[in-house]
Design a protein around this motif. Structure first.
Motif, PDB file in Angstrom:
ATOM      1  N   ASN A  78       0.828  -1.202   0.000  1.00  9.91           N
ATOM      2  CA  ASN A  78       0.000   0.000   0.000  1.00  9.91           C
ATOM      3  C   ASN A  78       0.864   1.255   0.000  1.00  9.91           C
ATOM      4  OD1 ASN A  78       0.629   0.777   2.843  1.00  9.91           O
ATOM      5  ND2 ASN A  78      -0.432  -1.137   3.294  1.00  9.91           N
ATOM      6  N   ALA A  79       0.213   2.399  -0.166  1.00  6.10           N
ATOM      7  CA  ALA A  79       0.925   3.673  -0.277  1.00  6.10           C
ATOM      8  C   ALA A  79       1.648   4.037   1.011  1.00  6.10           C
ATOM      9  CB  ALA A  79      -0.055   4.782  -0.664  1.00  6.10           C
ATOM     10  N   GLU A  80       1.043   3.738   2.155  1.00  2.40           N
ATOM     11  CA  GLU A  80       1.680   4.063   3.434  1.00  2.40           C
ATOM     12  C   GLU A  80       2.987   3.306   3.600  1.00  2.40           C
ATOM     13  OE1 GLU A  80      -2.475   5.108   3.449  1.00  2.40           O
ATOM     14  OE2 GLU A  80      -1.506   3.187   3.039  1.00  2.40           O
ATOM     15  N   GLN A  81       2.986   2.039   3.221  1.00  5.26           N
ATOM     16  CA  GLN A  81       4.208   1.237   3.324  1.00  5.26           C
ATOM     17  C   GLN A  81       5.261   1.732   2.336  1.00  5.26           C
ATOM     18  OE1 GLN A  81       4.723  -1.752   5.579  1.00  5.26           O
ATOM     19  NE2 GLN A  81       6.641  -0.779   5.062  1.00  5.26           N
ATOM     20  N   LEU A  82       4.824   2.154   1.168  1.00  6.78           N
ATOM     21  CA  LEU A  82       5.750   2.676   0.170  1.00  6.78           C
ATOM     22  C   LEU A  82       6.442   3.939   0.677  1.00  6.78           C
ATOM     23  CD1 LEU A  82       6.908   2.665  -2.735  1.00  6.78           C
ATOM     24  CD2 LEU A  82       4.894   4.001  -3.413  1.00  6.78           C
ATOM     25  N   VAL A  83       5.673   4.863   1.236  1.00  4.45           N
ATOM     26  CA  VAL A  83       6.262   6.095   1.775  1.00  4.45           C
ATOM     27  C   VAL A  83       7.237   5.776   2.901  1.00  4.45           C
ATOM     28  CG1 VAL A  83       5.752   8.233   3.015  1.00  4.45           C
ATOM     29  CG2 VAL A  83       4.308   7.533   1.105  1.00  4.45           C
ATOM     30  N   LEU A  84       6.885   4.809   3.754  1.00  7.10           N
ATOM     31  CA  LEU A  84       7.776   4.415   4.841  1.00  7.10           C
ATOM     32  C   LEU A  84       9.104   3.895   4.292  1.00  7.10           C
ATOM     33  CD1 LEU A  84       7.948   4.155   7.924  1.00  7.10           C
ATOM     34  CD2 LEU A  84       7.006   1.844   7.698  1.00  7.10           C
ATOM     35  N   LEU A  85       9.043   3.102   3.236  1.00  5.22           N
ATOM     36  CA  LEU A  85      10.276   2.612   2.612  1.00  5.22           C
ATOM     37  C   LEU A  85      11.092   3.758   2.033  1.00  5.22           C
ATOM     38  CD1 LEU A  85       9.231  -0.674   0.739  1.00  5.22           C
ATOM     39  CD2 LEU A  85      10.582  -0.470   2.826  1.00  5.22           C
ATOM     40  N   TRP A  86      10.440   4.675   1.333  1.00  2.63           N
ATOM     41  CA  TRP A  86      11.160   5.834   0.788  1.00  2.63           C
ATOM     42  C   TRP A  86      11.936   6.551   1.893  1.00  2.63           C
ATOM     43  CZ3 TRP A  86       6.337   8.171  -2.040  1.00  2.63           C
ATOM     44  CH2 TRP A  86       6.210   7.589  -3.307  1.00  2.63           C
ATOM     45  N   GLU A  87      11.248   6.844   2.989  1.00  2.00           N
ATOM     46  CA  GLU A  87      11.874   7.615   4.073  1.00  2.00           C
ATOM     47  C   GLU A  87      13.034   6.845   4.694  1.00  2.00           C
ATOM     48  OE1 GLU A  87      11.363  10.622   4.554  1.00  2.00           O
ATOM     49  OE2 GLU A  87       9.333  11.108   3.912  1.00  2.00           O
ATOM     50  N   LYS A  88      12.848   5.563   4.919  1.00  4.80           N
ATOM     51  CA  LYS A  88      13.922   4.765   5.524  1.00  4.80           C
ATOM     52  C   LYS A  88      15.112   4.638   4.578  1.00  4.80           C
ATOM     53  CE  LYS A  88      11.131   1.937   8.671  1.00  4.80           C
ATOM     54  NZ  LYS A  88      10.708   0.546   9.003  1.00  4.80           N
ATOM     55  N   MET A  89      14.844   4.521   3.293  1.00  3.56           N
ATOM     56  CA  MET A  89      15.940   4.404   2.331  1.00  3.56           C
ATOM     57  C   MET A  89      16.718   5.713   2.225  1.00  3.56           C
ATOM     58  SD  MET A  89      14.113   2.067  -0.593  1.00  3.56           S
ATOM     59  CE  MET A  89      13.645   0.368  -0.235  1.00  3.56           C
TER      60      MET A  89
END
Length: 248
Positions: A78-89
């Motif tokens: 989902n979009a929330e998980q995608l944003v979380l990955l972006w930020e962590k990366m």
């Protein structure tokens, strides 16, 4: 090792070998010679099985490695998980010459691949599929996406991987149900494109019988999909044949 060349807009290789997980560092170094950092995305099922071996092999090849684990299952795409990955990366300090590794099934591959397509306007990524479904289908062809409330895979991109590494030994840890999910795709390829494959599967008769021929089966399915994808990378014509059985 069996190797297939996929000559799309971003050419890459599919490499199939039993025990390939222990060589992912060497293989990724060849495919990503400029990368210093690799973000490895996996899920809670794969984490205890294969993440340690994969990360150690990558570190042994000189990569700085950061691992990100999502909860197993479609709900994580989902979009929330995608944003979380972006930020962590970004917190990991990734640059445009670094890359992402998707270690898992189709959900991990879709999510990590979409992160790769969009982070810093696109970074390299490597598919290491661990389910039969992902090995014969979703890891090849460059379709990456997340789900929306309106439906499945409605936000995504075409972003070809830099390399696909397939270790058929990973299939030994699948439940019968998940193995059967993948066999539906394998049988599909036989139905639509390869009578000899269909007849081989009929003779195998069981999971154990298929496993005896698994390298040949995976290679054949990947080769069939490779041909279709090269002909119709953006899914506007012949590639739609691969949807056979999906609507039902």
């Amino acid at each position: 090792m069996k190797t297939l060349a996929v000559n799309t807009s971003r050419p890459y290789e599919i490499q199939i070998e039993r025990g390939a997980l222990d060589r992912v560092g060497e293989l990724c170094r060849q495919a990503l010679p400029r990368a210093r950092k690799l973000a490895v995305v996996t899920d809670s099922n794969v984490l205890p099985l294969y993440l340690g071996r994969t990360a150690e092999s990558l570190k042994g090849a000189g990569f700085q490695v950061q691992c990100f684990t999502i909860q197993a299952g479609e709900a994580s795409k989902n979009a929330e998980q995608l944003v979380l990955l972006w930020e962590k990366m970004m917190a990991f300090g990734m640059t445009r010459t670094d890359g992402i590794v998707a270690l898992g099934g189709g959900v991990v591959g879709d999510l990590a691949g979409f992160a790769a397509a969009t982070l810093l306007r696109g970074v390299d990524f490597v598919q290491i599929p661990t389910t039969l479904l992902a090995q014969v289908d979703s890891s090849v062809g460059g379709k990456v996406a997340i789900d929306l409330q309106a439906g499945k895979n409605l936000a995504g991109a075409f972003w070809q991987p830099s390399l696909v590494i397939i270790d058929p030994d990973c299939l030994n840890t699948l439940t019968d149900r998940i193995f059967s999910d993948g066999m539906a795709e394998v049988i599909k390829y036989g139905c639509i494109l390869d009578r000899e494959l269909f007849e081989l599967l009929d003779r195998c008769g069981s999971r154990a019988g298929v496993m005896e021929h698994m390298e040949e089966v995976v290679y054949t399915c990947c080769d069939l999909k490779r041909r279709v994808v090269v002909e119709d990378e953006r899914d506007t014509g012949a590639r739609q044949l691969l949807n056979f059985g999906h609507t039902i």
